[in-house]
Design a protein around this motif. Structure first.
Motif, PDB file in Angstrom:
ATOM      1  N   SER A  28      -4.071  -6.074 -10.509  1.00  0.00           N
ATOM      2  CA  SER A  28      -4.576  -6.030 -11.146  1.00  0.00           C
ATOM      3  C   SER A  28      -3.808  -7.004 -11.916  1.00  0.00           C
ATOM      4  CB  SER A  28      -5.722  -5.302 -12.336  1.00  0.00           C
ATOM      5  OG  SER A  28      -4.322  -4.688 -13.236  1.00  0.00           O
ATOM      6  N   ASP A  29      -4.265  -7.737 -12.798  1.00  0.00           N
ATOM      7  CA  ASP A  29      -3.791  -8.902 -13.450  1.00  0.00           C
ATOM      8  C   ASP A  29      -2.577  -8.406 -14.790  1.00  0.00           C
ATOM      9  OD1 ASP A  29      -2.398 -11.712 -13.921  1.00  0.00           O
ATOM     10  OD2 ASP A  29      -3.949 -11.539 -15.863  1.00  0.00           O
ATOM     11  N   ASP A  47      -7.016 -10.611 -22.203  1.00  0.00           N
ATOM     12  CA  ASP A  47      -7.903 -10.621 -21.242  1.00  0.00           C
ATOM     13  C   ASP A  47      -8.122 -11.856 -21.145  1.00  0.00           C
ATOM     14  OD1 ASP A  47     -11.189 -10.446 -20.425  1.00  0.00           O
ATOM     15  OD2 ASP A  47     -10.227  -7.960 -20.712  1.00  0.00           O
ATOM     16  N   PRO A  48      -8.390 -12.068 -19.669  1.00  0.00           N
ATOM     17  CA  PRO A  48      -8.977 -13.347 -19.007  1.00  0.00           C
ATOM     18  C   PRO A  48     -10.804 -13.555 -19.767  1.00  0.00           C
ATOM     19  CG  PRO A  48      -8.212 -12.476 -17.194  1.00  0.00           C
ATOM     20  CD  PRO A  48      -7.944 -11.196 -18.448  1.00  0.00           C
ATOM     21  N   VAL A  49     -11.169 -12.879 -19.173  1.00  0.00           N
ATOM     22  CA  VAL A  49     -12.864 -12.406 -19.938  1.00  0.00           C
ATOM     23  C   VAL A  49     -12.870 -12.398 -20.905  1.00  0.00           C
ATOM     24  CG1 VAL A  49     -14.963 -11.177 -18.708  1.00  0.00           C
ATOM     25  CG2 VAL A  49     -13.385 -11.440 -17.322  1.00  0.00           C
ATOM     26  N   THR A  50     -12.322 -11.802 -21.649  1.00  0.00           N
ATOM     27  CA  THR A  50     -13.036 -11.754 -23.347  1.00  0.00           C
ATOM     28  C   THR A  50     -12.105 -12.859 -24.067  1.00  0.00           C
ATOM     29  OG1 THR A  50     -11.029  -9.799 -23.152  1.00  0.00           O
ATOM     30  CG2 THR A  50     -13.918  -9.473 -22.867  1.00  0.00           C
ATOM     31  N   GLY A  51     -11.303 -13.175 -23.578  1.00  0.00           N
ATOM     32  CA  GLY A  51      -9.718 -13.918 -24.504  1.00  0.00           C
ATOM     33  C   GLY A  51      -9.619 -12.789 -25.473  1.00  0.00           C
TER      34      GLY A  51
END
Length: 169
Positions: A28-29, A47-51
């Motif tokens: 994972s990243d 977090d790339p999804v939640t920011g």
């Protein structure tokens, strides 16, 4: 009995492929970025999804490296196991377990890259390769290449161990 050099070559190829898959596709990243974090050298991860941003220290670095090494080793077990089966190679369970333990342990030791304290950086510095380890210019990343060479070497040892008592199906 299977011809050992052919079995070794097959298992080495399988572990190389599994290594690349585990390191670059399965990891994972979060693990890639945080596995070298320490309290002295924290890593801020967004977090790339939640920011959402969070800063991670030693405990998070150990957990991220452990998670990566578990998924990496599981990938090797699946790929090498399926490949050996498809090729008609029966690997002794104890030899397979020992090979995977070598892979897991040496991968964890290399991937806990705490700046100034990581195993590979220390080895590179002591062997006169410290400058190359730190090189990140001209399209070359020395730490990445030395990491890969470390893993390739230990994968070779693991493949040799895995061929112990290997037979044809």
């Amino acid at each position: 009995m299977t011809h050992r050099p052919a079995v070794f070559a097959a298992l080495l190829g399988l572990t190389r492929a599994a290594s690349a898959i585990g390191d670059f596709w399965v990891q994972s990243d979060f693990c890639a970025r945080v596995k070298g974090a320490s309290d002295d050298h924290p890593v801020t991860y967004k977090d790339p999804v939640t920011g959402k941003e969070a800063t991670h220290g030693t405990a998070s670095g150990h957990r991220a490296c452990l998670q990566h090494c578990l998924t990496y080793t599981a990938t090797q077990a699946i790929v090498a196991g399926a490949g050996a089966r498809a090729l008609g190679i029966r690997v002794h369970p104890a030899a397979a377990a020992a090979a995977l333990a070598i892979s897991f342990t040496t991968h964890y030791a290399a991937d806990r890259r705490v700046p100034g304290k990581g195993l590979l950086e220390r080895i590179a510095t002591k062997t006169g390769k410290g400058g190359f380890y730190k090189l990140a210019d001209f399209g070359i990343n020395g730490a990445f290449h030395l990491d890969g060479a470390w893993h390739h070497g230990w994968e070779t040892v693991a493949a040799l161990v895995a061929t112990t008592k290997a037979t044809s199906r």
